[in-house]
Design an enzyme around this catalytic site. Sequence first.
Site, PDB file in Angstrom:
ATOM      1  N   GLY A  60       0.833  -1.211   0.000  1.00 26.05           N
ATOM      2  CA  GLY A  60       0.000   0.000   0.000  1.00 26.05           C
ATOM      3  C   GLY A  60       0.856   1.243   0.000  1.00 26.05           C
ATOM      4  O   GLY A  60       0.542   2.242   0.647  1.00 26.05           O
ATOM      5  N   SER A  89       1.582   3.680  -2.007  1.00 27.91           N
ATOM      6  CA  SER A  89       1.276   4.982  -2.594  1.00 27.91           C
ATOM      7  C   SER A  89       0.135   5.706  -1.887  1.00 27.91           C
ATOM      8  O   SER A  89      -0.262   6.790  -2.316  1.00 27.91           O
ATOM      9  CB  SER A  89       0.945   4.825  -4.086  1.00 27.91           C
ATOM     10  OG  SER A  89      -0.229   4.057  -4.270  1.00 27.91           O
ATOM     11  N   ASP A 100      -4.797 -12.478  -3.197  1.00 28.72           N
ATOM     12  CA  ASP A 100      -4.482 -13.640  -4.027  1.00 28.72           C
ATOM     13  C   ASP A 100      -3.111 -14.140  -3.582  1.00 28.72           C
ATOM     14  O   ASP A 100      -2.070 -13.658  -4.042  1.00 28.72           O
ATOM     15  CB  ASP A 100      -4.481 -13.235  -5.502  1.00 28.72           C
ATOM     16  CG  ASP A 100      -4.285 -14.419  -6.449  1.00 28.72           C
ATOM     17  OD1 ASP A 100      -3.698 -15.434  -6.012  1.00 28.72           O
ATOM     18  OD2 ASP A 100      -4.695 -14.313  -7.614  1.00 28.72           O
ATOM     19  N   VAL A 101      -3.096 -15.095  -2.690  1.00 24.12           N
ATOM     20  CA  VAL A 101      -1.838 -15.528  -2.066  1.00 24.12           C
ATOM     21  C   VAL A 101      -0.858 -16.114  -3.080  1.00 24.12           C
ATOM     22  O   VAL A 101       0.329 -15.748  -3.078  1.00 24.12           O
ATOM     23  CB  VAL A 101      -2.124 -16.504  -0.902  1.00 24.12           C
ATOM     24  CG1 VAL A 101      -0.822 -17.040  -0.317  1.00 24.12           C
ATOM     25  CG2 VAL A 101      -2.934 -15.798   0.188  1.00 24.12           C
ATOM     26  N   ASN A 131       1.398  -1.939   5.122  1.00 24.42           N
ATOM     27  CA  ASN A 131       0.523  -0.778   5.280  1.00 24.42           C
ATOM     28  C   ASN A 131      -0.788  -0.937   4.521  1.00 24.42           C
ATOM     29  O   ASN A 131      -1.738  -0.193   4.767  1.00 24.42           O
ATOM     30  CB  ASN A 131       1.270   0.470   4.791  1.00 24.42           C
ATOM     31  CG  ASN A 131       0.387   1.691   4.713  1.00 24.42           C
ATOM     32  OD1 ASN A 131      -0.052   2.219   5.731  1.00 24.42           O
ATOM     33  ND2 ASN A 131       0.088   2.150   3.499  1.00 24.42           N
ATOM     34  N   TYR A 135     -13.055  -3.923  10.065  1.00 23.18           N
ATOM     35  CA  TYR A 135     -11.778  -3.209  10.064  1.00 23.18           C
ATOM     36  C   TYR A 135     -11.055  -3.377  11.407  1.00 23.18           C
ATOM     37  O   TYR A 135      -9.854  -3.671  11.450  1.00 23.18           O
ATOM     38  CB  TYR A 135     -12.049  -1.738   9.780  1.00 23.18           C
ATOM     39  CG  TYR A 135     -10.841  -0.849   9.684  1.00 23.18           C
ATOM     40  CD1 TYR A 135     -10.055  -0.823   8.536  1.00 23.18           C
ATOM     41  CD2 TYR A 135     -10.501   0.020  10.731  1.00 23.18           C
ATOM     42  CE1 TYR A 135      -8.956   0.016   8.430  1.00 23.18           C
ATOM     43  CE2 TYR A 135      -9.409   0.857  10.632  1.00 23.18           C
ATOM     44  CZ  TYR A 135      -8.642   0.854   9.482  1.00 23.18           C
ATOM     45  OH  TYR A 135      -7.561   1.690   9.391  1.00 23.18           O
ATOM     46  N   ALA A 189     -11.460  -5.749  13.620  1.00 22.41           N
ATOM     47  CA  ALA A 189     -11.035  -7.140  13.777  1.00 22.41           C
ATOM     48  C   ALA A 189      -9.752  -7.408  12.995  1.00 22.41           C
ATOM     49  O   ALA A 189      -8.826  -8.063  13.493  1.00 22.41           O
ATOM     50  CB  ALA A 189     -12.145  -8.084  13.305  1.00 22.41           C
ATOM     51  N   LYS A 233      -7.463  -5.210  12.013  1.00 17.81           N
ATOM     52  CA  LYS A 233      -6.333  -4.466  12.566  1.00 17.81           C
ATOM     53  C   LYS A 233      -5.898  -5.033  13.915  1.00 17.81           C
ATOM     54  O   LYS A 233      -4.710  -5.028  14.239  1.00 17.81           O
ATOM     55  CB  LYS A 233      -6.716  -2.990  12.701  1.00 17.81           C
ATOM     56  CG  LYS A 233      -6.904  -2.279  11.366  1.00 17.81           C
ATOM     57  CD  LYS A 233      -5.638  -2.251  10.539  1.00 17.81           C
ATOM     58  CE  LYS A 233      -5.727  -1.299   9.367  1.00 17.81           C
ATOM     59  NZ  LYS A 233      -4.482  -1.268   8.560  1.00 17.81           N
ATOM     60  N   ILE A 240      -5.317  10.549  11.117  1.00 18.54           N
ATOM     61  CA  ILE A 240      -4.177  11.076  10.368  1.00 18.54           C
ATOM     62  C   ILE A 240      -4.694  11.837   9.150  1.00 18.54           C
ATOM     63  O   ILE A 240      -5.616  11.372   8.466  1.00 18.54           O
ATOM     64  CB  ILE A 240      -3.230   9.943   9.922  1.00 18.54           C
ATOM     65  CG1 ILE A 240      -2.787   9.095  11.129  1.00 18.54           C
ATOM     66  CG2 ILE A 240      -2.032  10.516   9.179  1.00 18.54           C
ATOM     67  CD1 ILE A 240      -1.999   9.827  12.185  1.00 18.54           C
TER      68      ILE A 240
END
Length: 235
Positions: free
Chosen positions: A9, A11, A58-59, A81, A146, A148, A150, A179
Amino acid sequence: MMRRALVTGGSSPIGSAICRRLATEGHEVLVHAHGNLGRAEALAAEIDGAAFACDLTDVPATAAALEGLLAAGPIQILVHNAGTHDDVPLAGMSEAQWRGVVDVTLTGFYAALRPLILPMIGTRWGRIVAISSISGLLGNRGQANYAAAKAGLIGAVKSVSLEYASRGVTANVVAPGIIESPAVAAAMPRERIAELVPARRAGRPEEVAELVAFLASERAAYISGQTVAVSGGLG
């Protein structure tokens, strides 16, 4: 010492700040993207890094992408991130909304770390930093999925820390509060932020990036398994 660092993540507003800060530390930064490779490529060009795209949910595809990157050498710093949110009270939350958020954040951590960890411990030096959220510590209305996901990162990181601390690899969690970002500006007036946050302002992405850079450095060699909030006193 220059090391290879990967930021998932990379960008996003926080991700971009982390990539720039790690670059100033002298690292080669690999900027991960999913939906916006162009933005990641522009950032990579700015910091003399490299960009790549894959879907962390997609692992197998993620493993293939990372194996290609590992051909150039081990990646010793991972900052996870990447994340998403799809807010709705639990009673109205679809299975797709639950799985979509949990898969990017939590399964994405597994997908990004698993191919990197053996080469990393082979060097006897590594830094893993997961970006959680104050929601993972406190919960938040409309964010059961979200929060759960995090919170799950915290448990995963504590376990990884126990597994690999003896190999010179640390693993820690940074939990940002409110933020600054375009999304936050659209959703929450400054007056409301001042009411919620003891510091009476939103944090800056650069303030999150400073802690990440410290945890990813030699200076933090004896810090592992910890969760640190960057929240202006919230929580």
